[in-house]
Structures are given as structure tokens and as C-alpha cells.
Design an enzyme around this catalytic site. Structure first.
Site, PDB file in Angstrom:
ATOM      1  N   ASP A  87       0.837  -1.210   0.000  1.00  0.00           N
ATOM      2  CA  ASP A  87       0.000   0.000   0.000  1.00  0.00           C
ATOM      3  C   ASP A  87       0.866   1.252   0.000  1.00  0.00           C
ATOM      4  OD1 ASP A  87       0.882  -0.619   2.588  1.00  0.00           O
ATOM      5  OD2 ASP A  87      -0.752   0.471   3.530  1.00  0.00           O
ATOM      6  N   ARG A 125       5.592   4.340   5.768  1.00  0.00           N
ATOM      7  CA  ARG A 125       5.223   4.259   7.190  1.00  0.00           C
ATOM      8  C   ARG A 125       5.251   2.817   7.691  1.00  0.00           C
ATOM      9  NH1 ARG A 125      -0.770   5.941   5.737  1.00  0.00           N
ATOM     10  NH2 ARG A 125      -1.644   3.889   5.275  1.00  0.00           N
ATOM     11  N   ASP A 126       4.895   2.633   8.919  1.00  0.00           N
ATOM     12  CA  ASP A 126       4.914   1.280   9.497  1.00  0.00           C
ATOM     13  C   ASP A 126       3.700   0.499   9.007  1.00  0.00           C
ATOM     14  OD1 ASP A 126       3.186   2.973  10.822  1.00  0.00           O
ATOM     15  OD2 ASP A 126       3.387   1.938  12.740  1.00  0.00           O
ATOM     16  N   GLU A 127       3.738   0.144   7.744  1.00  0.00           N
ATOM     17  CA  GLU A 127       2.632  -0.604   7.158  1.00  0.00           C
ATOM     18  C   GLU A 127       3.190  -1.461   6.022  1.00  0.00           C
ATOM     19  OE1 GLU A 127      -0.899   1.448   7.387  1.00  0.00           O
ATOM     20  OE2 GLU A 127      -2.061  -0.231   6.655  1.00  0.00           O
ATOM     21  N   ASP A 151      -6.416  -2.323  -2.233  1.00  0.00           N
ATOM     22  CA  ASP A 151      -5.642  -1.360  -3.017  1.00  0.00           C
ATOM     23  C   ASP A 151      -5.145  -2.007  -4.308  1.00  0.00           C
ATOM     24  OD1 ASP A 151      -5.593  -0.951  -0.173  1.00  0.00           O
ATOM     25  OD2 ASP A 151      -4.225   0.717  -0.476  1.00  0.00           O
ATOM     26  N   TRP A 202     -11.760  -6.144  -0.296  1.00  0.00           N
ATOM     27  CA  TRP A 202     -10.369  -6.519  -0.048  1.00  0.00           C
ATOM     28  C   TRP A 202     -10.211  -8.025  -0.271  1.00  0.00           C
ATOM     29  CZ3 TRP A 202     -11.862  -1.816   1.196  1.00  0.00           C
ATOM     30  CH2 TRP A 202     -10.901  -0.808   1.291  1.00  0.00           C
ATOM     31  N   GLU A 217      -2.402   9.088  -0.853  1.00  0.00           N
ATOM     32  CA  GLU A 217      -3.384   8.158  -0.288  1.00  0.00           C
ATOM     33  C   GLU A 217      -4.775   8.775  -0.267  1.00  0.00           C
ATOM     34  OE1 GLU A 217      -2.399   7.143   3.746  1.00  0.00           O
ATOM     35  OE2 GLU A 217      -3.700   5.381   3.717  1.00  0.00           O
ATOM     36  N   HIS A 239       0.629   6.209  -2.467  1.00  0.00           N
ATOM     37  CA  HIS A 239      -0.370   5.158  -2.341  1.00  0.00           C
ATOM     38  C   HIS A 239      -1.045   5.037  -3.708  1.00  0.00           C
ATOM     39  CE1 HIS A 239      -1.138   3.849   1.769  1.00  0.00           C
ATOM     40  NE2 HIS A 239      -2.345   3.431   1.418  1.00  0.00           N
TER      41      HIS A 239
HETATM   42  C1  BGC Z   1      -3.856   1.115   4.079  1.00  0.00           C
HETATM   43  C2  BGC Z   1      -4.850   1.042   2.978  1.00  0.00           C
HETATM   44  C3  BGC Z   1      -5.599  -0.202   3.202  1.00  0.00           C
HETATM   45  C4  BGC Z   1      -6.323   0.019   4.465  1.00  0.00           C
HETATM   46  C5  BGC Z   1      -7.405  -0.887   4.841  1.00  0.00           C
HETATM   47  C6  BGC Z   1      -4.628   1.348   5.313  1.00  0.00           C
HETATM   48  O1  BGC Z   1      -3.885   1.631   6.408  1.00  0.00           O
HETATM   49  O2  BGC Z   1      -2.863   2.017   3.843  1.00  0.00           O
HETATM   50  O3  BGC Z   1      -4.570   1.505   1.791  1.00  0.00           O
HETATM   51  O4  BGC Z   1      -6.342  -0.673   2.172  1.00  0.00           O
HETATM   52  O5  BGC Z   1      -5.501   0.323   5.546  1.00  0.00           O
HETATM   53  O6  BGC Z   1      -8.385  -0.012   5.031  1.00  0.00           O
END
Ligand code: BGC
Length: 955
Positions: A477, A481-483, A490, A553, A774, A795
């Protein structure tokens, strides 16, 4: 426009030979791989009528035309993709060299293709002689100080007469491999991210040229990556405690002898200069701890190194990596450097991207420099890091001796445009000391589109850069960041745009494996993949079940499978994943027997814009809406269910599961009925009444024919009512523009795309964005940055507009009944004030190219269609006007002349293979709306017509 490479080439030749979509791959583990090529010829109407494939065990044999592994003989067929190898059974390590000869439509043979090759990997677990090694570390990593990298080496002697040396290697963690001091390959972050509970990938390196008679050394850095590093929002060590390394070197001698070296107790292990390393947090490199010559055979120090720890055996599957690897794809100079003070400066990479800096630093031994990576500059002129959340993206370099030294990181990656460098005298660094390294999954870039509007071009570039920055082994995504998760929503939204921009065939096929690996015993797919199982996180959020099965999703896997089918005609992937898709449908059917998918909103039409005060929406729909999504969740989720059942019917048909197809047809009918009954009023008002509700209802074919027109009218009216702006979130946006165009609102669609005020795509461009944000309001004049807790500037979801631009502006689209771009639709639209565009798409079957101008009432289109492909071309033309091709009138006149000719029977004509001579490669098919249609075969064309750009279809 003339393609020089094709000039004078009349004989058809196979080019772009690939094996499982890869060019000359090493170490594949598909025992009957699929071969493919593009027949090329400069002639109009050229197509392949037959082929012959020769596969040999050596280049010499291939040169002599001896197919000792396989000689297909002449096969009468127009197919040039997915031809399954049907020769001698291929065993581990086997080398295969191949070439193809094709015959044209007149039965004339072409020339042989250039030679191509592949090698087999290690096909059985028992062919790995060694065991997993590493170094145990009891230390618990922290955000401030991640754990160190492990250094491994092994020296050994080889005798003379080495014919071939191949390394197979993998890690639970990430590794870089060196043979006699040199990198064994360009791979970074190998073995990349998979669901390690299920499988890990190995890489194959041909190290023949790196090894020699006498003393040799193999060396590896072993880092944490996704296995033991900090992932997502979950913290460290989600798969295991220590990284582990496995390697197998097979040496073959000219005299037939073989020697094998593998990871075992004879290796040596040490800590070294990378004292802390993590993908998200960054790396600390202390040059004082460097290990001199540690990658070389003559390293004198390894006596002080220890025996490695034998680590647990890995019980998942060890599979070959069959995707283009992550690697550095570009090195750029810094666009700017701004001194903040004597000891601090900010580097501007000129582009938001993923990678790192390579810097030459000066100073005294022990002095350190800190590099902090950020996407933006804040109001104070300092780097803006709030939106990184817990990912610190900070590297520290400590000098080992006085004087300049060049540093770069090894196992960390940053999403950034700006870097603050601080340390004694850092402010005096010269631009020439700084390089920007761009890192990504090195997928071939297949799409190019440029228009007469520079802002639109920047948007297209931003989309491409966002894809580059996020396609990192899995489609993530965001990179900063911490993700950095493989969020499924997405990715499915962006997938089609992604497939225009790059060759995603192997990449998405691999990710589908991650998606199916993540599937739950219930049949539920997860909301991101690879999925993280485990206990509650430090956020007290039980991700192991709340982030599973969410509409939009978890619906992604069949959508990605279908994308691969439509774009590359790949039925293997569909077949492989079909049982998993079926379980997913069964799971939902059981959960929502009424056909209405109603549960608490997980995300919904993520990041939509309020069409009215949120309190009003909330008062009306209560728990079915949230600040992030104003289309009621039951409408949204059921829409995906209706769409998903239809998709399953199509998938079942595509792979010949006809009985299932019947079942899914019935299921779809019930689901659609439920949707209509529950959510659509007799006046055609869809519950929620948002732009997204209509865009999805139209784009996902949820409404009966009789209701579509009024739904489109309502959608258009709502957009106009909102001042000509889109309020859609991730999902609505994907369907919005097509829904408008399909129902006569083309001008409005162009207005939305070219709108420059907030919210719009070009708004971010005008704010200087170099990647897709995003959120529509990532930064606004009034408020500055959005809430930092969720405001990535890189994003790709809203970049899904890319596919619409390729189709409507570039004018290149697949004909959906003909998967793999075997037939294409060319329909460029000179609207919205655009006066020109040029577009190229390297499809599975070759490069399609358009170039059009629309000025002073004239429209011109230059077109290139690859051999074996037919196109239906829509040339905008005034009513009663005439279309010329290469100066010769055709079009309606020709259509009339040829009435009685089977011009409606486009497919019959293609199949009969009559597209031979130049004029016969064009057939007029009559008018449709403001266009005259033609059916053309391969070759280059130049169409001209009279067309007033503001005329035609105004919506
Ligand atoms: C992500 C999104 C993802 C979502 C789920 C977010 O934190 O960056 O793009 O689909 O979480 O809602």
C-alpha cells in the site's frame, strides 16, 4: 513513427522469447514450462500460421539444430504464447537452450529466432545437502535499535576444469551473496516476502565466471527482512526469532566430475559493521567494525570467527523465485541540496521514490552521520516525518578511519523524496557526494502515454512512480510508514493500471500464491497478504480475524486471477487457484445465505469525500458508515458479492468448469435479485445515494438494463450538483469514469480527469506531488497536511485512473472476449481540449502503438498493430465525412462498397487468415456514434478524418 527495427524486415521472425514470462530465467521449478514469443514482421496483415520449437541441452547442439531435449516439429498453429514444453523430462539443474521458427500466413517460413535459454532449479528437498545456519541472538530488537546483521563465509578449493558452477540459496530473513568478493547477482532483499509459514523462495546464481581453480570463498550477509524484522504495524519477529541461511553450490567439471558445497558447520560466522538493521527502522553501519577481506578467499581473520549455529529445519516449501527480482533500477543525482547549518543539510531527490542514498562522507574515525528520510518538507522548512508513524527510516553511518568513505545501506528501504543528513560538517557535503538509488521489483515497463497536457503527463508519471515505489516483491500500500502491506483492496483496484504500466504476469501470479497461502481454513481470504498470524498486537487489535474476509479486499484473489487471464490469457493460474476461489465463494454463501452481505464496516469505499455533513449520513445509516466511507457498507459489500459471483461464473467458463458455471450463474441471479430488492428503489435510487453507489452499480453490472440509464443520469447529476467534483473513495473511483463514458457522459469524465481544484487528480499535481497521494486531501492550502496517522504520499489506489487514460486517451484496450490482447480495441478520444497523445503498450502479443493529433477540425491517427493481432479501430469522424488511410479514401464509402462482405463477421475473417495483402488488412465496419470503425490486421496505418473536437458526444 515508422519503426526502424521493422523496416525492410518482411520475413516473419520470433522475438522476445520467454519462459513462464521470464527472459532466460535461471533455476525455475516448473517441469513443463510454458514458452512464448512475439512473431514480428513489418508487413501488414502478417500472422503466424505455424511454428517449430527446438530445445537442446547445449548451445552447440542448438546451433546445429539438434533438439535433443525437444523438437516440436512443425506445428500448424497461430498460437505463440503458453506453448507447453513437451520434451525430455527435465531434472534439477538441467540447462535448456531453445529457438523458434515461425511460418507466416502464406505458409512462408521465417528465419530462426535468436537463441534463448532457461535452467532448472533444485526440484527436490533432498538435493539441498546442507542445513540452515545462522547466529542465535537472544537480544530483543527495539525500534531504537534493531538487531545486527549476521556475516557468514566459507572458503574452499576447487580443481581446474570448472565447466559450470551454480549456487542455489535462500534465507529466512534476507541475504546478499558474494563469490570471491563479487556480488553473485543483482538481487536485493532476496528471497523476498512470501507467507513463510507456507513457503520460501530460493534464488539461482550462475557463478561459473566468479569461481576459479584453487582457493575460493562464498560469503553472505544475512539480515532480518520480513522474517524477523518489524513488519506492518505489528512489531518484530512475527515469523521467527533469528534469520537463517541455506545454500547449495554445485560445481560441474569438464571431465564430468561434480562437487557440492553447502551450508554446514564448516562455515564461519561473525557480527560485523551493520550493527542494527531493519526494513522500516533503518540501519546503523559502524565502519570501525569492518571485516577486512571477509568476502575473499584469502581472508586471514576468519580464524577468529565462530562456527555457525545450526538452526531449525524449515518445514515449509522451498520454491524457486520465478519473478523479476527486487534490485536497484536507477541511480540519480540529487535534484537539490539545501544547507540548514554547518552540520545539517536536506537533500531533495527530486522525486518521491523508494530506495536510499549513497553518500561519500568525510570526517574523523568514530564520527557519525545520521540520515533521516521523509516524503515532504513541513511548514518550518524541516523534513516532515509525522506521517511515517512508527517507522523511523533513519540510517547512521560511523566513520572507521579519517577521510572520505562511501556508504549505502544493505537491508533497509525507505519511501522518500527528502533526506536530512546531520553530523559534523555534513552541511558542507557537495551534491557530487550524493546519489539516489531507486529500488523496486524490476518488472519490465510496458506502457507509455504522453498527452498534450503537461499536468496530465505528470499525473501519469506519478502513477508510474507510485507503482515502482510499491511493487516490492508484493504489491504494498505504501513504502514509507509502518505498514507496507500487501493490502488486497488497493491492489485489485490498481491492478489493471499496473498491468498497463508494467508486465505484472509473473509478479501477480506469485502474489496470488501469497493470497491463497493466506486463505483461512474457513475459506476466507485475508485483507492483506502475506498475512500475519499471531496474537494480539501492541495495538490490542486482533488482526488474525478482524482483517479477514472484508468486502472489496478479500474479494481480490479472483479479481487478480481474472486480470491475469484477460491481460495474458493465462488459464494455468486460474486453474491453480480455482479450488481456493471456490472455497471463498462457499464461505460467503454460508455466511450470508440471504445474499445480503451485512456486517460491521471494515473499510468500505475507503477515503471517500463527504457529499453532505457526515452527521447526517451517520444519522441515516448509523453503523453502516464511517468517516472513511459514506456509502453504506451493506450496499458496498453486497455489490462485491454480486460482482464476485458473476466473476466466478466467467472464471468457471474460462477453464471449462461448466457445471460450476451454471451454479454460479444461479447464485449470481439470486445475489443480484437480493441487491435490487434490498437496496434499489423502484425509481432507481440506490441506498446511500452516493456517487460511489451508482458508479459501482453501473461498473459492476448490478442493475438491469432498464435502470442503467437513469442511474448514470443520477450519477452525472450528483457530480454536477457537487460542483463538478468526484466524491468517490478507492472503490467508487475505479468505476466512476467508465460508468460515465458508457452512458454518454464522456465530456464530464474528461472534465473530472482534467479538473484542477480539490478534490481531483490534478490538484495534487499542482501542489507538486510526484507520486499519488493516499487521500484526495493529503495536503490542502487551508489545512496543510492531513492527519498524520494516515496520510501516505505514495499510495496507488487513486492512481486507478491510469487504466481509463490508457483506454480513452491512449486509445488502447483489450477486447474482453479475446484474452491476452490477441484482439485490441483502438479508440482514442480527442476530448477535454486534449490535442494530441502518443501511447505504446507492449502487450503479451507485441507492441501496440497509437499517436493521434486533433487540431483545426482534423483528426490524424498513426497506428501500429503487432503481427498476429487484429484491431477494431474507431476513427472519430464527422457525420458524412470520409476517412482516409495512408491517403486513400476508405471508411463509409468502403463499407458501402463492401456491403454484402462479411464485415460484421470480424472473427470469421480473422480465423480464415485472409489478412494478407496491404489493402486486405483493412475492412470498414461502418459507423458507431461519432466514429467510423475498421477492422485491421497487423502493420502500420495512418488514418485521417475531419472531426471537430468539441463536437460529437457531449454527454
Ligand atoms: C492502508 C490502505 C488499506 C487500508 C485498509 C490502510 O492503512 O494504507 O490503503 O487498504 O488500511 O483499510
Amino acid at each position: 513513427m515508422k519503426d526502424a527495427a521493422l523496416d525492410g524486415v518482411d520475413r516473419i521472425t520470433a522475438k522476445r522469447l520467454r519462459v513462464e514470462y521470464l527472459t532466460d530465467p535461471l533455476g525455475i521449478d516448473v517441469v513443463r514450462p510454458r514458452l512464448g514469443w512475439n512473431p514480428e514482421s513489418g508487413r501488414r496483415g502478417a500472422e503466424q500460421s505455424a511454428y517449430r520449437i527446438v530445445v537442446a541441452g547445449s548451445p552447440e547442439k542448438l546451433g546445429l539444430g539438434e533438439g535433443d531435449l525437444w523438437d516440436s516439429g512443425k506445428v500448424d498453429s497461430g498460437e505463440s504464447q503458453h506453448i507447453r514444453y513437451a520434451g525430455v523430462g527435465l531434472t534439477s539443474g538441467r540447462q535448456a537452450y531453445w529457438k523458434v521458427m515461425v511460418w507466416d500466413e502464406a505458409g512462408e517460413p521465417g528465419t530462426w529466432s535468436e537463441a534463448a535459454s532457461w535452467t532448472m532449479g533444485l526440484l527436490g528437498r533432498d538435493e539441498w545437502d546442507g542445513f540452515w545456519i545462522g547466529r542465535k541472538n537472544d537480544r530483543k530488537p527495539t525500534r531504537e535499535k534493531p538487531n545486527p546483521v549476521v556475516y557468514l563465509r566459507r572458503s574452499f578449493r576447487l580443481r581446474g576444469g570448472i565447466r559450470r558452477a551454480t549456487v542455489y540459496a535462500t534465507a529466512l530473513g534476507v541475504y546478499r551473496l558474494y563469490a570471491n568478493g563479487l556480488a553473485a547477482g543483482p538481487q536485493l532483499f532476496a528471497p523476498e516476502w512470501t507467507d513463510y509459514h507456507a513457503r520460501v523462495q530460493y534464488q539461482t546464481y550462475d557463478v561459473t565466471a566468479l569461481l576459479r581453480e584453487g582457493d575460493n570463498a562464498l560469503a553472505a550477509e544475512l539480515g532480518h527482512g520480513w522474517y524477523t524484522g518489524y513488519i506492518g504495524m505489528f512489531g518484530y519477529q512475527k515469523y521467527g526469532m533469528d534469520p537463517a541461511f541455506l545454500l547449495q553450490l554445485n560445481v560441474e567439471y569438464e571431465d564430468g566430475g561434480v562437487e557440492r558445497i553447502s551450508t554446514d558447520e564448516s562455515w564461519r560466522v561473525s557480527w560485523g559493521p551493520i550493527v542494527a538493521s531493519d526494513l522500516q527502522m533503518g540501519e546503523t553501519y559502524d565502519a570501525r567494525l569492518e571485516l577486512p577481506r571477509w568476502k575473499e578467499a584469502d581472508c586471514s581473520e576468519d580464524g577468529a570467527w565462530s562456527e555457525p549455529d545450526r538452526l531449525f529445519d524449515y518445514r515449509g516449501r522451498i520454491v524457486a523465485q520465478m519473478t523479476p527480482p527486487i534490485r536497484a533500477t536507477e541511480e540519480r543525482s540529487a535534484a537539490g541540496v539545501r544547507m540548514l547549518d554547518e552540520d545539517r543539510l536536506i537533500v531533495d531527490a527530486g522525486q518521491n521514490l523508494t530506495g536510499w542514498l549513497r553518500v561519500s562522507l568525510r570526517g574523523k574515525s568514530g564520527e557519525s552521520y545520521t540520515l533521516k528520510y521523509a516524503e515532504a518538507i513541513g511548514g518550518s522548512g524541516e523534513i516532515y516525518t509525522d506521517n511515517l508513524r512508527l517507522a523511523s527510516q533513519t540510517d547512521v553511518f560511523i566513520l572507521g578511519e579519517d577521510g572520505p568513505k562511501t556508504f549505502e545501506t544493505t537491508f533497509t528501504c525507505h519511501g522518500f523524496r527528502y533526506v536530512e543528513i546531520s553530523g559534523a560538517g555534513a552541511g558542507r557535503l557537495a551534491p557530487g557526494d550524493i546519489f539516489v538509488i531507486v529500488v523496486r521489483s524490476a518488472l519490465e515497463e510496458t506502457g507509455r502515454l504522453e498527452t498534450s497536457d503537461p499536468d496530465l503527463n505528470r499525473l501519469l508519471d506519478n502513477i508510474r512512480w507510485t507503482q515502482r515505489s510499491n511493487f516490492m516483491g508484493v504489491p504494498t500500500d505504501c513504502p514509507q510508514r509502518d505498514e507496507r502491506h500487501g493490502w488486497t483492496g488497493d491492489a485489485q483496484i490498481f491492478a489493471r493500471t499496473a498491468a498497463y504500466n508494467m508486465d505484472v504476469s509473473a509478479f501477480f501470479a506469485k502474489w496470488l500464491t501469497d493470497l491463497t497461502d493466506a486463505q483461512q481454513p474457513t475459506g476466507a481470504f485475508t485483507d492483506f497478504a502475506p498475512f500475519i498470524f499471531g496474537p494480539k498486537t501492541e495495538f490490542d487489535n486482533d488482526f488474525t480475524y478482524t482483517h479477514i474476509g472484508s468486502a472489496g479486499w478479500a474479494d481480490a484473489p479472483p479479481m487478480i486471477g481474472w486480470l491475469l487471464y484477460e491481460t495474458y490469457g493465462d488459464t494455468d493460474v486460474l486453474r491453480r487457484c480455482y479450488p481456493a476461489f471456490r472455497r471463498w465463494i462457499d464461505y460467503n454463501e454460508q455466511l450470508y445465505p440471504s445474499g445480503i452481505r451485512r456486517d460491521a464496516p471494515q473499510y468500505g469505499d475507503w477515503l471517500s469525500v463527504d457529499e453532505r455533513p457526515f452527521e447526517e449520513t451517520k444519522a441515516e445509516f448509523d453503523w453502516l458508515v464511517s468517516h472513511h466511507s459514506t456509502t453504506p457498507y451493506d450496499v458496498f459489500a453486497t455489490a462485491y458479492w454480486v460482482h464476485g459471483t458473476k466473476l466466478m461464473e466467467r472464471i468457471a467458463l474460462a477453464i471449462g468448469e461448466n457445471e460450476d458455471a451454471e451454479r454460479y450463474r444461479a447464485l449470481h441471479a439470486r445475489a443480484q435479485e437480493a441487491f435490487l430488492r434490498e437496496f434499489v428503489s423502484s425509481e432507481g435510487i440506490v441506498k446511500g445515494d452516493t456517487q460511489t453507489a451508482y458508479a459501482m452499480a453501473l461498473g459492476m453490472e448490478l442493475l438491469p438494463e432498464s435502470m442503467r440509464r437513469s442511474a448514470a443520469d443520477r450519477l452525472a447529476a450528483k457530480i454536477e450538483g457537487a460542483g463538478g467534483m468526484a466524491t468517490t473513495g478507492f472503490h467508487g473511483t475505479k468505476y466512476l469514469l467508465n460508468a460515465l463514458c458508457d452512458y454518454g457522459y464522456e465530456e464530464l469524465a474528461f472534465r473530472l480527469v482534467l479538473r484542477r481544484e480539490y478534490p481531483s487528480w490534478l490538484y495534487s499535481v499542482l501542489q507538486g506531488a510526484t507520486t499519488i497521494w493516499e487521500r484526495w486531501d493529503g495536503w490542502t492550502e487551508e489545512r496543510g497536511f492531513q492527519n498524520a496517522s494516515m496520510n501516505s504520499l505514495c499510495h496507488y489506489a487513486f492512481g486507478s485512473v491510469g487504466e481509463w487514460l490508457y483506454r480513452h486517451v491512449g486509445g488502447i484496450d483489450a477486447v474482453s472476449s479475446s484474452p491476452g490482447f490477441r484482439r485490441v480495441r483502438i479508440r482514442p478520444r480527442p476530448k477535454g481540449g486534449l490535442t494530441s497523445a502518443s501511447c505504446e503498450y507492449d502487450s503479451l502479443h507485441g507492441c501496440v502503438r497509437t499517436e493521434w493529433t486533433a487540431r483545426d477540425g482534423r483528426f490524424e491517427l498513426r497506428l501500429r498493430i503487432p503481427a498476429g493481432v487484429t484491431a477494431v479501430v474507431y476513427v472519430p469522424c464527422e457525420n458524412g465525412g470520409q476517412v482516409k488511410e495512408s491517403g486513400i479514401p476508405c471508411g463509409e464509402e468502403l463499407a458501402m462498397k463492401e456491403s454484402g462482405d462479411p464485415c460484421g463477421e470480424e472473427l470469421a475473417m480473422k480465423e480464415s487468415g485472409v489478412l494478407a495483402k496491404a489493402r486486405e488488412a483493412i475492412r470498414a465496419l461502418g459507423r458507431e456514434d461519432d466514429c467510423v470503425r475498421f477492422l485491421v490486421g497487423s502493420g502500420e496505418y495512418f488514418f485521417e478524418s475531419l472531426y471537430e473536437t468539441m463536437g460529437g458526444n457531449n454527454g
